[in-house]
Design a protein around this motif. Structure first.
Motif, PDB file in Angstrom:
ATOM      1  N   VAL A  76       0.843  -1.203   0.000  1.00 27.38           N
ATOM      2  CA  VAL A  76       0.000   0.000   0.000  1.00 27.38           C
ATOM      3  C   VAL A  76       0.873   1.246   0.000  1.00 27.38           C
ATOM      4  O   VAL A  76       2.044   1.195   0.376  1.00 27.38           O
ATOM      5  N   TYR A 130      -5.977  -7.790   4.765  1.00 28.39           N
ATOM      6  CA  TYR A 130      -5.642  -7.610   3.355  1.00 28.39           C
ATOM      7  C   TYR A 130      -6.907  -7.718   2.521  1.00 28.39           C
ATOM      8  O   TYR A 130      -7.992  -8.023   3.042  1.00 28.39           O
ATOM      9  N   GLU A 137      -7.574   0.258  -4.065  1.00 23.38           N
ATOM     10  CA  GLU A 137      -6.908   0.469  -2.781  1.00 23.38           C
ATOM     11  C   GLU A 137      -7.705   1.450  -1.902  1.00 23.38           C
ATOM     12  O   GLU A 137      -7.818   1.254  -0.694  1.00 23.38           O
ATOM     13  N   GLN A 141      -8.812   0.372   1.747  1.00 27.12           N
ATOM     14  CA  GLN A 141      -8.197   1.074   2.878  1.00 27.12           C
ATOM     15  C   GLN A 141      -9.288   1.527   3.847  1.00 27.12           C
ATOM     16  O   GLN A 141      -9.153   1.387   5.056  1.00 27.12           O
ATOM     17  N   ARG A 186      -3.725  -7.581  -1.543  1.00 26.51           N
ATOM     18  CA  ARG A 186      -2.967  -6.412  -1.098  1.00 26.51           C
ATOM     19  C   ARG A 186      -2.917  -6.410   0.434  1.00 26.51           C
ATOM     20  O   ARG A 186      -3.931  -6.169   1.084  1.00 26.51           O
ATOM     21  N   THR A 188      -2.528  -4.900   3.726  1.00 27.36           N
ATOM     22  CA  THR A 188      -2.768  -3.484   4.010  1.00 27.36           C
ATOM     23  C   THR A 188      -2.300  -3.042   5.389  1.00 27.36           C
ATOM     24  O   THR A 188      -1.732  -1.968   5.546  1.00 27.36           O
TER      25      THR A 188
END
Ligand code: FMN
Length: 222
Positions: A76, A130, A137, A141, A186, A188
């Motif tokens: 990230v 994740y 993103e 997030q 991803r 995070t």
């Protein structure tokens, strides 16, 4: 527990007892946490809970990367802070170092403290949050932030301390290697979790907040 009391009482815990956390307790925490809202109920969050050998390996792997001077390569965007935000980051470090009795000149102790963060503050478990890379993103997030706060508050209810941590996931390949989280996800944020060691000096910290009038704009309110 009263919600407002819980919100005021939760704080980041950076010193833990080694006592393991029963899986049932963690499951209750996560069961409550996944009641978090998410954009269009997309629930694009995924969670891996790590303890034991896997966690030891991640801690060791992170420290090895750090010691080798490897540049962090998080999944990230973690641009450094500037201006007032950087100042608050510095103020936090000053407060923690003061509580820990670490002086400005003591490079060894500062380094040891830095490493502790990469070891999830020696917590007996860590939670990795994740999301699938097919979701943007920005979306993930936000939603992972909501579930992270839910985890911290639910954990608090069960007598557990937490510290949301970017340090733990700055070397995502280390986390992948020992958890099996695929490249398509991803990674995070991480959360250190365990029973607080209330004698640990940094746990005495009550972090500052800007006064409400500095952050709120009231429109059409007298
Ligand atoms: C996204 C995020 C990343 C964080 N990363 C770290 C970290 O890497 N190391 C650390 O010691 N604390 C970390 N924290 C904890 C913050 O420093 C802490 O939440 C803040 O200072 C406010 O203190 P409090 O949680 O005790 O209220 C992180 C918090 C958030 C929300």
């Amino acid at each position: 527990m009263d919600i407002i009391e819980a919100i005021y009482s939760r704080k980041s815990i950076r010193g833990y007892k080694p006592d393991p956390i029963p899986k049932e307790t963690l499951a209750k925490v996560l069961e409550a946490a996944i009641r978090a809202p998410s954009g269009t109920n997309s629930q694009a969050w995924e969670i891996t809970v790590v303890t034991g050998e896997a966690l030891d390996n991640i801690k060791r792997g992170n420290i090895e990367m750090l010691a080798s001077g490897a540049e962090p390569n998080p999944d990230v965007d973690l641009e450094p802070f500037s201006g007032v935000y950087r100042q608050r980051q510095i103020d936090l470090a000053i407060q923690i170092f003061k509580l820990m009795g670490i002086t400005r000149e003591d490079k060894e102790k500062r380094n040891a403290w830095f490493q502790k963060g990469y070891r999830f503050f020696d917590a007996p478990a860590a939670i990795i949050l994740y999301a699938d890379r097919s979701v943007s993103e920005a979306r993930t997030q936000f939603d992972l932030g909501l579930i992270a706060q839910n985890i911290c508050l639910a954990a608090f209810h069960y007598g557990l301390g937490t510290c949301i941590e970017q340090q733990g996931i700055l070397y995502p390949d280390v986390v992948r290697k020992f958890t099996g989280i695929p490249e398509s996800k991803r990674i995070t944020i991480s959360i250190a979790i365990g029973y607080p060691d209330w004698d640990f000096p940094a746990n005495k910290l009550v972090s500052a907040r800007e006064p409400l009038e500095n952050v709120v704009t009231w429109c059409d309110y007298e």
